[in-house]
Design a protein around this motif. Structure first.
Motif, PDB file in Angstrom:
ATOM      1  N   LEU A  26      77.043 106.252  47.781  1.00  0.00           N
ATOM      2  CA  LEU A  26      76.039 105.366  47.201  1.00  0.00           C
ATOM      3  C   LEU A  26      74.623 105.688  47.673  1.00  0.00           C
ATOM      4  N   SER A 124      72.408  95.823  57.508  1.00  0.00           N
ATOM      5  CA  SER A 124      73.797  95.390  57.385  1.00  0.00           C
ATOM      6  C   SER A 124      74.634  96.063  58.464  1.00  0.00           C
ATOM      7  N   ARG A 309      83.064  90.278  53.451  1.00  0.00           N
ATOM      8  CA  ARG A 309      81.797  89.718  53.936  1.00  0.00           C
ATOM      9  C   ARG A 309      82.023  88.439  54.726  1.00  0.00           C
ATOM     10  N   GLU A 341      84.396  98.205  48.171  1.00  0.00           N
ATOM     11  CA  GLU A 341      83.784  96.927  47.812  1.00  0.00           C
ATOM     12  C   GLU A 341      82.697  96.529  48.807  1.00  0.00           C
ATOM     13  N   ARG A 344      79.594  98.658  48.117  1.00  0.00           N
ATOM     14  CA  ARG A 344      78.908  98.217  46.904  1.00  0.00           C
ATOM     15  C   ARG A 344      78.105  96.954  47.146  1.00  0.00           C
ATOM     16  N   GLU A 345      78.684  96.001  47.858  1.00  0.00           N
ATOM     17  CA  GLU A 345      77.945  94.766  48.159  1.00  0.00           C
ATOM     18  C   GLU A 345      76.703  95.067  48.970  1.00  0.00           C
ATOM     19  N   ALA A 347      75.031  97.858  49.061  1.00  0.00           N
ATOM     20  CA  ALA A 347      74.054  98.544  48.198  1.00  0.00           C
ATOM     21  C   ALA A 347      73.300  97.549  47.327  1.00  0.00           C
ATOM     22  N   GLU A 348      73.998  96.517  46.856  1.00  0.00           N
ATOM     23  CA  GLU A 348      73.328  95.495  46.041  1.00  0.00           C
ATOM     24  C   GLU A 348      72.365  94.659  46.863  1.00  0.00           C
ATOM     25  N   GLN A 349      72.681  94.464  48.145  1.00  0.00           N
ATOM     26  CA  GLN A 349      71.808  93.699  49.027  1.00  0.00           C
ATOM     27  C   GLN A 349      70.591  94.513  49.474  1.00  0.00           C
ATOM     28  N   ASN A 350      70.741  95.859  49.426  1.00  0.00           N
ATOM     29  CA  ASN A 350      69.685  96.741  49.883  1.00  0.00           C
ATOM     30  C   ASN A 350      69.306  97.740  48.803  1.00  0.00           C
ATOM     31  N   PRO A 351      68.701  97.239  47.699  1.00  0.00           N
ATOM     32  CA  PRO A 351      68.374  98.127  46.577  1.00  0.00           C
ATOM     33  C   PRO A 351      67.301  99.159  46.957  1.00  0.00           C
TER      34      PRO A 351
END
Length: 351
Positions: A26, A124, A309, A341, A344-345, A347-351
């Protein structure tokens, strides 16, 4: 000197490497902090005769199949260690070792990971420390009085260390059965279990167990009846060593004793068994003391999670501790999905 990165992964065993694979895919910046001096995680400390429950092709981390081991259907410990070592090199995972994580603190918008070589800061954290480093010993009256050796699964290596001795192995799970089978020929063995041992059918191995655990998860997610999962099938995988000892009549379990004395163990009816050594194959607890400053444990000491999480600290993910952080996530084949998973989470939190 302080370092800053997007993600700190704590632990360089199978869960940490699987997390690293998906974080790399990612494009996230990360580091894996490993307390061990060499690759291989807890596998490099396991007993000599330990074998995987599944063939190599069904014991793989994401991205690379484990190669078959010549002459072995179920790979041994050294083969697994070599696979993990090669995996780490193949994907050029950024592992820092030996480096022990002491504590994780909140530090404004970041998390501060304190180590014995200085702090790291990250957006994270993935905790992937497993359970091997926190063996569980039950409290049994008289333990302090026993004059022989007391060991846990983590201390056992080979039957040669107990040749011609009186040994009591305590535990009705896979570790207890495998170590009892390992000792059955060279020692005066007594195998003790809390309840009668439940052997799985001979054709069931890790492949089937993973499929059963996954099916149970899907049933629960869809609101269907709980299938009972792996626990409904039995407790002990009949790997060749265990199967041979069982079929030869060398794996007959005695019920749990009530106390120890100086010479051995004592049952409720007064029967005794003298012993030179007791090996406690009584399981493990998650090694999570480094997360204590975050105050994530509930009343019973459990950290509530949604997927991987932590519900009370969304910047922290727990990976590879068993079914509560993903079905079969404490296995080589099972850790890939929750690792994906979690990545991915993050990555979504750290665009």
């Amino acid at each position: 000197m302080s370092h800053t990165t997007q993600v700190v992964v704590i632990g360089g065993g199978r869960a940490g490497l699987a997390a690293g694979y998906h974080l790399r895919r990612l494009g996230l910046e990360f580091v894996i902090l490993d307390a061990q001096a060499a690759p291989g995680g807890a596998w490099q400390h396991a007993w000599d005769s330990l074998r995987l429950f599944s063939p190599a092709a069904y014991s793989s981390l994401p991205g690379r199949l484990m190669p078959a081991q010549t002459g072995q259907t179920y790979p041994d410990v050294q083969h697994v260690v070599q696979y993990l070592t090669d995996y780490e090199k193949r994907y050029e995972l950024p592992v820092e070792r030996p480096l022990r994580v002491l504590r994780v603190h909140r530090d404004g918008q970041l998390l501060r990971v304190e180590t014995d070589s200085g702090p790291w800061h990250a957006h994270s954290v993935i905790s992937a420390t497993g359970t091997w480093w926190r063996p569980f010993l039950p409290a049994v009256p008289g333990q302090a009085a026993f004059g022989g050796r007391q060991l846990h699964t983590v201390d056992y290596r080979s039957p040669a260390d107990f040749a011609r001795q009186r040994v009591i192995v305590v535990g009705g799970g896979n570790s207890g059965a495998q170590i009892a089978a390992d000792l059955a020929c060279d020692t005066d063995l007594t195998w003790v279990t809390q309840r009668p041992p439940r052997f799985l059918a001979d054709d069931i191995d890790g492949r089937v167990l993973f499929d059963v655990a996954t099916a149970r998860l899907r049933a629960l997610e869809e609101g269907r009846t709980d299938t009972g999962g792996v626990a409904s099938l039995g407790d002990i995988v009949a790997v060749p060593l265990v199967r041979e000892a069982r079929d030869a009549g060398r794996l007959k379990a005695a019920p749990m004793f009530v106390c120890l004395d100086r010479y051995g163990v004592v049952w409720a009816d007064g029967m005794r068994a003298p012993a030179d050594a007791i090996i406690w194959c009584t399981g493990f607890r998650p090694a999570l003391s480094h997360l204590e400053p975050l105050g994530l444990r509930g009343v019973r000491g459990h950290i509530a999670t949604e997927g991987t999480r932590a519900m009370d600290e969304p910047r922290v993910h727990l990976l590879g501790y068993g079914d509560w952080t993903g079905p079969a996530s404490a296995t080589l084949i099972g850790v890939g999905r929750p690792a994906r998973e979690a990545a991915r989470e993050i990555a979504e939190q750290n665009p």
